[in-house]
Design a protein around this motif. Structure first.
Motif, PDB file in Angstrom:
ATOM      1  N   CYS A   1       0.917   0.436  -3.102  1.00 42.17           N
ATOM      2  CA  CYS A   1       0.690  -0.185  -1.937  1.00 42.17           C
ATOM      3  C   CYS A   1       1.799  -0.808  -1.199  1.00 42.17           C
ATOM      4  O   CYS A   1       2.856  -1.354  -1.883  1.00 42.17           O
ATOM      5  CB  CYS A   1       0.016  -1.543  -2.302  1.00 42.17           C
ATOM      6  SG  CYS A   1      -0.642  -2.686  -0.980  1.00 42.17           S
TER       7      CYS A   1
ATOM      8  N   TYR B   1      -3.217  -5.373  -5.145  1.00 44.66           N
ATOM      9  CA  TYR B   1      -4.004  -4.662  -4.235  1.00 44.66           C
ATOM     10  C   TYR B   1      -3.960  -3.194  -4.657  1.00 44.66           C
ATOM     11  O   TYR B   1      -5.172  -2.436  -4.750  1.00 44.66           O
ATOM     12  CB  TYR B   1      -3.463  -4.708  -2.783  1.00 44.66           C
ATOM     13  CG  TYR B   1      -4.613  -4.526  -1.735  1.00 44.66           C
ATOM     14  CD1 TYR B   1      -5.877  -5.122  -1.663  1.00 44.66           C
ATOM     15  CD2 TYR B   1      -4.304  -3.457  -0.969  1.00 44.66           C
ATOM     16  CE1 TYR B   1      -6.899  -4.961  -0.605  1.00 44.66           C
ATOM     17  CE2 TYR B   1      -5.418  -3.348   0.057  1.00 44.66           C
ATOM     18  CZ  TYR B   1      -6.320  -3.972   0.072  1.00 44.66           C
ATOM     19  OH  TYR B   1      -7.480  -3.508   1.159  1.00 44.66           O
ATOM     20  N   ALA B   2      -2.885  -2.596  -4.974  1.00 43.93           N
ATOM     21  CA  ALA B   2      -2.877  -1.421  -5.471  1.00 43.93           C
ATOM     22  C   ALA B   2      -4.086  -1.154  -6.637  1.00 43.93           C
ATOM     23  O   ALA B   2      -4.673  -0.114  -6.737  1.00 43.93           O
ATOM     24  CB  ALA B   2      -1.597  -0.706  -5.895  1.00 43.93           C
TER      25      ALA B   2
ATOM     26  N   GLU C   1       1.176  -6.696  -3.528  1.00 40.10           N
ATOM     27  CA  GLU C   1       1.099  -5.212  -3.429  1.00 40.10           C
ATOM     28  C   GLU C   1       0.757  -4.672  -4.993  1.00 40.10           C
ATOM     29  O   GLU C   1      -0.295  -3.781  -4.873  1.00 40.10           O
ATOM     30  CB  GLU C   1       2.506  -4.611  -3.191  1.00 40.10           C
ATOM     31  CG  GLU C   1       2.885  -4.793  -1.695  1.00 40.10           C
ATOM     32  CD  GLU C   1       4.496  -4.386  -1.470  1.00 40.10           C
ATOM     33  OE1 GLU C   1       4.695  -3.945  -0.180  1.00 40.10           O
ATOM     34  OE2 GLU C   1       5.264  -4.253  -2.401  1.00 40.10           O
TER      35      GLU C   1
ATOM     36  N   THR D   1      -2.381   2.277   1.452  1.00 44.84           N
ATOM     37  CA  THR D   1      -2.417   2.608  -0.268  1.00 44.84           C
ATOM     38  C   THR D   1      -2.350   4.061  -0.251  1.00 44.84           C
ATOM     39  O   THR D   1      -2.833   4.849   0.670  1.00 44.84           O
ATOM     40  CB  THR D   1      -3.636   1.778  -0.809  1.00 44.84           C
ATOM     41  OG1 THR D   1      -4.712   2.322   0.076  1.00 44.84           O
ATOM     42  CG2 THR D   1      -3.591   0.385  -0.808  1.00 44.84           C
TER      43      THR D   1
END
Ligand SMILES: Cc1ncc(COP(=O)(O)O)c(C=O)c1O
Length: 380
Positions: A54, A45-46, A42, A215
């Motif tokens: 995320c 990816y954020a 998370e 997101t």
């Protein structure tokens, strides 16, 4: 030569050792849900998308459904509100709307660019319109300044469906609707108020099973989705909302974290293949989408359009090339949406009759790409 539309075994084989190592660490950890692998993915990816938050969920449809549901809980959407959706999309975008007792308003697309038809979009807005689902279909960014202005003027929530466009870049000197920092390279997934991602195995960033994420820069929304996907708990065993179970598990998060490191490189390979297709495909019966080669496309799907689809599909199949159709029946003509079957969305309906997707993925060799080109060109 045999070229399947997509062979996931080959896709996984690109990073097999690293993936196996990551999976085996999760297996050995004894911790399979809501642990370190999820937290790490998370965060990564954020940071990659360029948002503050995320939230991993079980799949892309849940990402969409829970986002709308969370906005309802937060009082930003109410039953019966209208939500604009592109008519030319995968059905999940629409299912999320109707699942929440919201009303989908289908907007046709432009025949050349495949973007939302902005005139139709504008004329579809009423006092009941509260949100726009913007789908970066086939991997191409469909956000632009006019969409931003329209959302600002009419106070619409902008929700991106980024299931097909991980890593896609929107270049702009202007700040986007809801950006954290001004830059010139914005990622899709950071352009609106919230964005929904699918990690279905065949996606540009695909898991080894189902997976999804939302997101956003909105902390309250991120918390609400987290809670909604965990039985509606605000803390353990305290159900503040009527939630459900929708989680991205540790194995999938660990796999995605490995594959995220290679996403840009693999998207670049997709872009190179697409350029070859644009350069060499010459078949007057196969129309390619208008080329807007400004880096805003990660070519999840490479569609060609032809009024001789069956023949072209057969011609390719007879010579070992697999193709798919995205999608043969538009959502408004599906049996589950009888109430919308009488709508007329002519461009979308024509695309559904003419679309054929060519193989395009990072495992393809130059020879395979040229074989697809030559086979296509030799049809007539
Ligand atoms: C545009 C779009 N939206 C939503 C989804 C739903 O994602 P999932 O299959 O992970 O539920 C998909 C993919 O399947 C998609 O292509």
């Amino acid at each position: 030569m045999k070229i399947p539309y997509l062979d996931l075994k080959d896709v996984t084989a690109l990073h097999q050792a690293e993936i196996q190592q990551a999976v085996s660490e999760v297996v050995g950890s004894g911790w399979y849900l809501q642990g370190r692998a999820l937290q790490q993915f998370e965060q990564h990816y954020a940071a990659y998308i360029g948002t503050r938050f995320c939230v991993g969920v079980a799949n892309g449809l849940d990402a969409l459904t829970l986002t709308l549901r969370a906005y309802k809980e937060m009082g930003r959407l109410h039953e019966g509100d209208q939500v604009l959706v592109p008519a030319n999309t995968f059905i999940a975008t629409v299912l999320a709307v109707t699942e929440n007792q919201l009303i989908p308003v289908f907007v046709d697309v432009d025949a050349d660019t495949l973007d939302l038809n902005l005139e139709s979009l504008e004329s579809s807005i009423t006092s009941k319109t509260k949100a726009l689902m913007l789908v970066h279909l086939y991997g191409r960014c469909t956000y632009n300044e006019r969409i931003k202005t329209l959302c600002e003027t009419h106070n619409l929530l902008l929700i991106e469906d980024n299931a097909q466009a991980h890593g896609c870049i929107y270049k702009s000197a202007q700040p986007t609707l809801n950006c954290l920092h001004s830059t010139v390279n914005y990622k899709t997934g950071s352009l609106g108020h919230a964005a929904c991602h699918s990690f279905y195995p065949g996606k540009n960033l695909g898991a080894l099973g189902d997976g999804g994420a939302v997101t956003t820069n909105d902390e309250a929304l991120a918390q609400m989705i987290c809670s909604m996907g965990n039985y509606g708990f605000s803390e353990k065993y305290v159900a503040t909302y009527k939630g459900r179970n929708s989680r991205l598990d540790e194995v999938q998060a660990a796999v995605l974290d490995v594959k995220l490191n290679y996403l840009d490189q693999e998207n670049q390979r997709r872009i190179d293949i697409a350029r070859t297709y644009y350069k060499y495909i010459k078949n007057e019966n196969a129309r390619l989408p208008k080329l807007m080669d400004n880096g805003d496309n990660v070519y999840h799907i490479f569609p060609v359009f032809t009024s001789h689809r069956d023949q072209l599909k057969q011609h390719l199949q007879d010579r070992g090339i697999g193709t798919l159709i995205h999608y043969p029946i538009p959502p408004h003509l599906q049996g589950c949406y009888k109430e919308y079957n009488n709508l007329s969305l002519p461009v979308t309906e024509r695309l559904a009759k003419e679309e054929l997707s060519l193989p395009l993925n990072p495992t393809m060799t130059d020879e395979e790409v040229m074989y697809v080109v030559e086979t296509l060109n030799s049809q007539f």
